[in-house]
Design a protein around this motif. Sequence first.
Motif, mmCIF file in Angstrom:
data_model
loop_
_atom_site.group_PDB
_atom_site.id
_atom_site.type_symbol
_atom_site.label_atom_id
_atom_site.label_comp_id
_atom_site.label_asym_id
_atom_site.label_seq_id
_atom_site.Cartn_x
_atom_site.Cartn_y
_atom_site.Cartn_z
ATOM 1 N N THR A 9 0.638 -1.764 0.199
ATOM 2 C CA THR A 9 0.089 -0.089 -0.025
ATOM 3 C C THR A 9 0.743 1.396 0.368
ATOM 4 O OG1 THR A 9 -1.728 -1.564 1.001
ATOM 5 C CG2 THR A 9 -2.012 0.993 0.989
ATOM 6 N N MET A 10 2.364 1.209 0.662
ATOM 7 C CA MET A 10 2.780 1.778 0.971
ATOM 8 C C MET A 10 3.365 2.711 -0.342
ATOM 9 S SD MET A 10 5.054 4.769 2.050
ATOM 10 C CE MET A 10 6.473 5.428 1.764
ATOM 11 N N HIS A 11 3.738 1.617 -1.360
ATOM 12 C CA HIS A 11 4.716 1.875 -2.062
ATOM 13 C C HIS A 11 3.608 1.902 -3.115
ATOM 14 C CE1 HIS A 11 8.457 1.509 -1.484
ATOM 15 N NE2 HIS A 11 8.467 0.076 -0.782
ATOM 16 N N ASN A 12 2.523 1.239 -3.563
ATOM 17 C CA ASN A 12 1.709 1.168 -4.527
ATOM 18 C C ASN A 12 0.159 2.402 -4.843
ATOM 19 O OD1 ASN A 12 2.813 -0.886 -6.150
ATOM 20 N ND2 ASN A 12 1.457 -2.209 -4.899
ATOM 21 N N VAL A 13 -0.204 3.193 -3.527
ATOM 22 C CA VAL A 13 -1.028 3.902 -3.226
ATOM 23 C C VAL A 13 0.123 4.908 -3.243
ATOM 24 C CG1 VAL A 13 -2.320 4.814 -1.819
ATOM 25 C CG2 VAL A 13 -2.600 2.322 -2.565
ATOM 26 N N ILE A 14 0.632 5.428 -2.188
ATOM 27 C CA ILE A 14 1.498 6.549 -2.334
ATOM 28 C C ILE A 14 2.474 6.582 -3.101
ATOM 29 C CG2 ILE A 14 2.776 8.076 -0.099
ATOM 30 C CD1 ILE A 14 1.195 6.444 2.434
ATOM 31 N N CYS A 15 3.567 6.371 -3.438
ATOM 32 C CA CYS A 15 4.543 6.309 -3.916
ATOM 33 C C CYS A 15 3.777 6.386 -5.784
ATOM 34 C CB CYS A 15 5.948 5.442 -4.062
ATOM 35 S SG CYS A 15 6.820 5.993 -2.182
ATOM 36 N N GLY A 16 2.962 5.528 -5.377
ATOM 37 C CA GLY A 16 3.251 4.900 -7.103
ATOM 38 C C GLY A 16 1.828 5.922 -8.324
ATOM 39 N N GLU A 17 0.436 6.405 -7.055
ATOM 40 C CA GLU A 17 -0.279 7.094 -7.189
ATOM 41 C C GLU A 17 0.048 8.420 -7.244
ATOM 42 O OE1 GLU A 17 -2.780 6.216 -9.120
ATOM 43 O OE2 GLU A 17 -2.150 4.031 -9.308
ATOM 44 N N GLY A 18 1.195 8.653 -6.350
ATOM 45 C CA GLY A 18 0.764 10.577 -5.889
ATOM 46 C C GLY A 18 0.967 10.943 -7.038
ATOM 47 N N LYS A 19 1.961 10.337 -7.958
ATOM 48 C CA LYS A 19 2.182 12.023 -8.917
ATOM 49 C C LYS A 19 0.879 11.955 -10.129
ATOM 50 C CE LYS A 19 3.330 7.343 -11.464
ATOM 51 N NZ LYS A 19 3.567 6.369 -10.824
ATOM 52 N N SER A 20 -0.775 11.230 -9.937
ATOM 53 C CA SER A 20 -2.232 11.169 -9.739
ATOM 54 C C SER A 20 -2.485 12.627 -9.356
ATOM 55 C CB SER A 20 -2.700 9.424 -10.062
ATOM 56 O OG SER A 20 -2.132 9.535 -10.544
ATOM 57 N N MET A 21 -2.355 12.690 -8.798
ATOM 58 C CA MET A 21 -2.870 13.723 -7.305
ATOM 59 C C MET A 21 -3.934 14.860 -8.310
ATOM 60 S SD MET A 21 -3.080 12.814 -4.730
ATOM 61 C CE MET A 21 -2.985 13.887 -3.613
ATOM 62 N N ASP A 22 -2.166 16.077 -9.611
ATOM 63 C CA ASP A 22 -2.594 16.848 -10.105
ATOM 64 C C ASP A 22 -4.341 16.417 -10.702
ATOM 65 O OD1 ASP A 22 -0.757 18.480 -9.358
ATOM 66 O OD2 ASP A 22 0.804 17.527 -10.717
ATOM 67 N N ARG A 23 -4.374 15.214 -11.479
ATOM 68 C CA ARG A 23 -5.019 14.830 -12.570
ATOM 69 C C ARG A 23 -6.509 14.987 -12.001
ATOM 70 N NH1 ARG A 23 -4.552 8.902 -13.019
ATOM 71 N NH2 ARG A 23 -5.811 8.805 -12.344
ATOM 72 N N PHE A 24 -6.188 14.105 -10.768
ATOM 73 C CA PHE A 24 -7.697 13.839 -9.354
ATOM 74 C C PHE A 24 -8.262 15.539 -9.330
ATOM 75 C CE2 PHE A 24 -5.527 9.847 -7.762
ATOM 76 C CZ PHE A 24 -6.027 8.892 -8.672
ATOM 77 N N LEU A 25 -7.364 16.355 -9.153
ATOM 78 C CA LEU A 25 -8.004 17.935 -8.205
ATOM 79 C C LEU A 25 -8.416 18.531 -9.697
ATOM 80 C CD1 LEU A 25 -4.826 17.917 -5.659
ATOM 81 C CD2 LEU A 25 -7.320 17.908 -5.899
ATOM 82 N N ALA A 26 -7.593 17.901 -10.733
ATOM 83 C CA ALA A 26 -8.348 18.561 -12.408
ATOM 84 C C ALA A 26 -9.739 18.721 -12.047
ATOM 85 C CB ALA A 26 -7.476 18.789 -13.241
ATOM 86 N N ALA A 27 -9.645 17.024 -12.163
ATOM 87 C CA ALA A 27 -11.132 16.876 -12.146
ATOM 88 C C ALA A 27 -12.183 17.457 -11.177
ATOM 89 C CB ALA A 27 -11.390 14.982 -12.642
ATOM 90 N N LEU A 28 -11.645 17.241 -10.204
ATOM 91 C CA LEU A 28 -12.271 17.814 -9.076
ATOM 92 C C LEU A 28 -12.564 19.347 -9.189
ATOM 93 C CD1 LEU A 28 -14.075 16.917 -6.419
ATOM 94 C CD2 LEU A 28 -11.298 17.607 -5.111
ATOM 95 N N ALA A 29 -11.729 20.315 -9.651
ATOM 96 C CA ALA A 29 -12.508 21.688 -10.256
ATOM 97 C C ALA A 29 -13.136 21.505 -10.849
ATOM 98 C CB ALA A 29 -10.688 22.216 -10.855
#
Length: 436
Positions: A344-364
Amino acid sequence: MRKILPISLRRWRRALAGSLISIASFPVFIILDLLDIILCFFFRFVDLIIEGKSSSSSSSSCYCWRGGQSGEEEVSASLFNRKNVFREVGLHTLQISSKKIFFEEISLKKMVGASSSPRWSDCRCPVCVSWMEKGDERLHFISKEPDQANPGMSAENVIFLHGFLSSSSLWAELIFPNISRKASDNLRLFAVDLLGFGKSPKPGDCLYTLKDHIEMIEQTLFNSFPLESFHLVAHSMGCIMALAIAEKYPGRVKSIALAAPPYFSGEKTDQSLLRWVVPRKVWPPLRFGASVMSWYEHLGRTVCFFVCRFHTFWDWILMVLPRRDLHFLAVDLTKHTHHSAWHTMHNVICGEGKSMDRFLAALAQSGVPSLVVHGSDDQIVPVDCSRLMKQRFPHIDLQVVPGVDHTSIIVGRESEFIADLEALWFSSIASSEKTH
């Protein structure tokens, strides 16, 4: 009167302190590099003796033998490319030779385990294996039904997602009992134990990717309850999952509240996120502990063996201590397996941390009301993360709380946190009613 140092002098002192920490860190992590390799051989030998299985049929195989990317989109490269001085100078050749003697080449799916049963180093107490005995692979969750909905106002749903090494107890103990009468009458609350944590299933054949976590939330809540619309509340790592859900269900999310979200700046690769989240430094202590557990697979497994494998003993110790107000937080630290926490540490926090911009853009784009609350003294996820998020996504309502850290952003200030949540919930409800 306290003397205020010039800015240049403060910067010089910070630079000096950083240099001293880096110098002290180097020999410590050299020793840890060697120790992790030694433990790698130890666990492979003991796994073979106790479980009587080769790596092709055991969940005990490690990532030391492979380099590069996995070839699977959901699996973080940080699992494979963690720096170790001794592997880099040639000891990996000895590892590969020993591997040919004891183990056959296997696929990624088999490498991380073909069995859902616990390993010998995992806890087998009735609570930790209850999901296997019941045959129920849904997540454990705690719900609170509305006491008495007001006429003409249907109950609103709120989903709470906890952070790393936590559980639904964070919400059930601190938030559920303390919400206002208005909220208690009109809100249906759900708090889940994420996959691999708390009382939820901890399968050994799971990679614990973001997709795995989201699918289990859907299977547990969305497929069992009529959640046509809902609010999201999350802490720390749970914020990544909340934002992923908001991107997937933009028309159903009515508001989202994030406490100490891990938003990262700069180059965003799996390896750079690992270095940023848990730098190999001996100070501060929390960061040092997190770096040991995140960089060293076998050291982490050893710690989990003593802390999690015997958690019933530690629970008993905690029960006899005079101070018990934070008891559930301490207990949560032991309610996982190394396999579930590591991936979970590697696949969610490290693996998907780079997807936050995409998630936040969709939220906006969806216009969902968004609240971010962050402590000024957070050493796990610095407050600058949320400040940068606010700069890039101005629609977010950011509240920086002075003098609190990663945990005390909620714990110890429940009333203030609940007040912020209820203001968000009921303002979004009122806005939705005007729209319709």
